[in-house]
Design an enzyme around this catalytic site. Sequence first.
Site, short mmCIF file in Angstrom:
data_model
loop_
_atom_site.label_atom_id
_atom_site.label_comp_id
_atom_site.label_asym_id
_atom_site.label_seq_id
_atom_site.Cartn_x
_atom_site.Cartn_y
_atom_site.Cartn_z
N GLU A 133 -55.21 0.98 -91.11
CA GLU A 133 -55.22 0.16 -91.84
C GLU A 133 -55.44 -1.26 -90.89
O GLU A 133 -54.91 -1.24 -89.74
CB GLU A 133 -54.11 -0.12 -92.38
CG GLU A 133 -53.50 0.86 -93.44
CD GLU A 133 -52.19 0.95 -93.95
OE1 GLU A 133 -51.32 0.01 -93.73
OE2 GLU A 133 -52.07 1.66 -95.11
N CYS A 151 -54.17 -8.51 -88.35
CA CYS A 151 -52.98 -7.60 -87.89
C CYS A 151 -53.74 -6.18 -87.69
O CYS A 151 -54.09 -5.67 -88.73
CB CYS A 151 -52.08 -7.68 -89.22
SG CYS A 151 -50.71 -6.61 -88.79
N CYS A 158 -47.79 6.90 -86.60
CA CYS A 158 -46.85 6.25 -85.77
C CYS A 158 -45.73 7.50 -85.72
O CYS A 158 -45.17 8.17 -86.57
CB CYS A 158 -45.97 5.12 -86.00
SG CYS A 158 -45.11 4.47 -84.70
N CYS A 162 -39.54 4.42 -87.49
CA CYS A 162 -38.33 3.83 -87.74
C CYS A 162 -38.02 3.76 -89.21
O CYS A 162 -38.76 4.21 -89.83
CB CYS A 162 -38.86 2.23 -87.53
SG CYS A 162 -39.20 1.91 -85.80
N CYS A 165 -39.94 1.83 -92.14
CA CYS A 165 -41.39 1.64 -91.93
C CYS A 165 -42.25 2.73 -92.55
O CYS A 165 -41.88 3.86 -92.34
CB CYS A 165 -41.59 1.70 -90.37
SG CYS A 165 -43.66 1.59 -90.14
N SER A 235 -46.61 -6.28 -80.07
CA SER A 235 -45.41 -6.26 -80.56
C SER A 235 -45.12 -4.54 -80.16
O SER A 235 -45.92 -3.74 -80.08
CB SER A 235 -45.53 -6.15 -81.96
OG SER A 235 -44.21 -5.90 -82.55
N CYS A 379 -47.25 -2.04 -93.32
CA CYS A 379 -47.92 -1.08 -92.50
C CYS A 379 -47.77 0.42 -92.87
O CYS A 379 -46.80 0.81 -92.79
CB CYS A 379 -47.29 -1.54 -90.91
SG CYS A 379 -47.59 -2.93 -90.32
#
Length: 409
Positions: A133, A151, A158, A162, A165, A235, A379
């Site tokens: 994405e 972005c 990932c 988290c 997320c 980030s 995300c």
Amino acid sequence: MAVLHHACAVPLARAAARSRSLSAVAAPAMMAGVSVPSKARESRVLIGMSEPELQQLALEFGQEKYRGKQLYHLLYQRKVKDIGDFSHLPQVFRNNLQEAGWRVGRSPIYHTVKAADGTVKLLIKLEDNRLIETVGIPVEDENGSVRLTACVSSQVGCPLKCSFCATGKGGFSRNLLSHEIVEQVLAIEEIFKHRVTNVVFMGMGEPMLNMKSVLEAHRCLNKDINIGQRMITISTVGVPNTIRRLASHKLQSTLAVSLHAPNQKLRESIVPSAKSYPLDALMKDCQDYFHQTSRRVSFEYALLAGVNDAEEHAIELAKLLREWARGSHVNLIPFNPIDGSDYRRPYKKAVLAFANALESHKVTVSVRKTRGLDAAAACGQLRNEFQKNPLVVDESEEMEFQPQAAVSC
């Protein structure tokens, strides 16, 4: 969740070595028509190469050096997507590049979703059929000029998971290659027909777990696509030892650290990876980053109703920043629900009270405006939806679909 003057540029000597290594395979392939092994093909991508590297590549193919400069112009100014369309180059050069397994490195846009506020979210289909994405966020200022932020993702999925997320819920596949990061910016420019002015590494993945590709992409975005060093933000949620490594490159970009909690116990409940990276150690690394780069760290804080959004949390956060990072900026991000999450978005009153508490303790704060709410801009959310319900469509077709709740990138 990000720039590089020249610290990560591939030295010319390395460029020459890279070209010499390709000649052992490319030259026989050109002369005898031998096919290049698939593994070699994977590394033969033009996007991400500097002008000196492209000039050296042209020489290796028996062309004049200026053909490399033409290649550079076609890739980064005209943004041509296929070697077959390099009309300024001799046909024999184009044919030889293709026969040797070279390609531009642009992937098709698989799906496009537009929000009412102008935000656009893309699913890009990579060579191995995985989806990533990227989000384009346009903002018009008082003078009518447009700031366009891309972005970008740094991983397919990932691994850090988290708790709030969507990306982590979709699993982790692999790191992105540097050209797969750069091409996201080019895709946003293609959709908007406008140059990207800002890049934030705040999409899918943890950039610090893919630092090599992130820094390579970073160099290309700054040097070749001409996005200012201070217009790029990297980030991270915090990975041990990586902030120190990043600091050694002396970037003039912004480092944004996702805190989400003012103390270690609460942070561990929100960010499981925090167990291996105590908050004091993270803050010490942020302090050292500032001393080495003279660039203050920005802190991201996702507000989760009833979890970390009380005024006492704000006061505790202010105390933490006074100790480790005076003068820092906090970016508050009100949460919007995603599928499978029990977290709730805080009321506006709670958001304002949190911000006021920080300001009363001399902490600079801003509240991020939610963008792309009707474009599944959280995300990983759109990718997860497509993994559950894949569509059989023409990859070039632009489609609309019913919006779902999301947080902005």
